[in-house]
Design a protein around this motif. Sequence first.
Motif, short mmCIF file in Angstrom:
data_model
loop_
_atom_site.label_atom_id
_atom_site.label_comp_id
_atom_site.label_asym_id
_atom_site.label_seq_id
_atom_site.Cartn_x
_atom_site.Cartn_y
_atom_site.Cartn_z
N TRP A 1 67.24 49.44 32.54
CA TRP A 1 67.56 48.49 31.49
C TRP A 1 66.76 48.75 30.21
N SER A 2 67.33 48.29 29.12
CA SER A 2 66.64 48.35 27.83
C SER A 2 65.50 47.33 27.82
N LYS A 3 64.62 47.49 26.86
CA LYS A 3 63.52 46.53 26.70
C LYS A 3 64.07 45.13 26.42
N ALA A 4 65.11 45.03 25.61
CA ALA A 4 65.71 43.74 25.27
C ALA A 4 66.28 43.06 26.51
N LYS A 5 66.90 43.82 27.37
CA LYS A 5 67.49 43.24 28.58
C LYS A 5 66.39 42.78 29.54
N LYS A 6 65.32 43.57 29.67
CA LYS A 6 64.19 43.16 30.51
C LYS A 6 63.57 41.87 29.97
N GLU A 7 63.46 41.75 28.65
CA GLU A 7 62.88 40.55 28.06
C GLU A 7 63.76 39.33 28.28
N ALA A 8 65.08 39.51 28.28
CA ALA A 8 65.98 38.40 28.58
C ALA A 8 65.76 37.94 30.03
#
Length: 98
Positions: free
Chosen positions: A71-78
Amino acid sequence: MKVYYVYILMCSDKTYYTGITSNLEKRINEHKNGKHLDSYTYKRRPIDLVYFAEFTNVDIAISTEKQIKKWSKAKKEALINNEYDKLPNLSKKKFNKS
């Protein structure tokens, strides 16, 4: 029944590390104390545990860990921020319309 944990650590350089373990407390302490010199987190300490999930099926835990690692960083943060409604949109590929 054995429990497995998939976890995400925030490293000092603001990157994420995703792992799997059957003993979360022990494994986090190993990361914090730099037990493994060649590990991703060793030179990125201090680290913080920002997410974990419990599994009773090791195969599902392994599959989940592998999925999150892609996953992208943005997806992990979500995921970390419990913003599950954002996950589908963050999964969509962006196509260049030319």
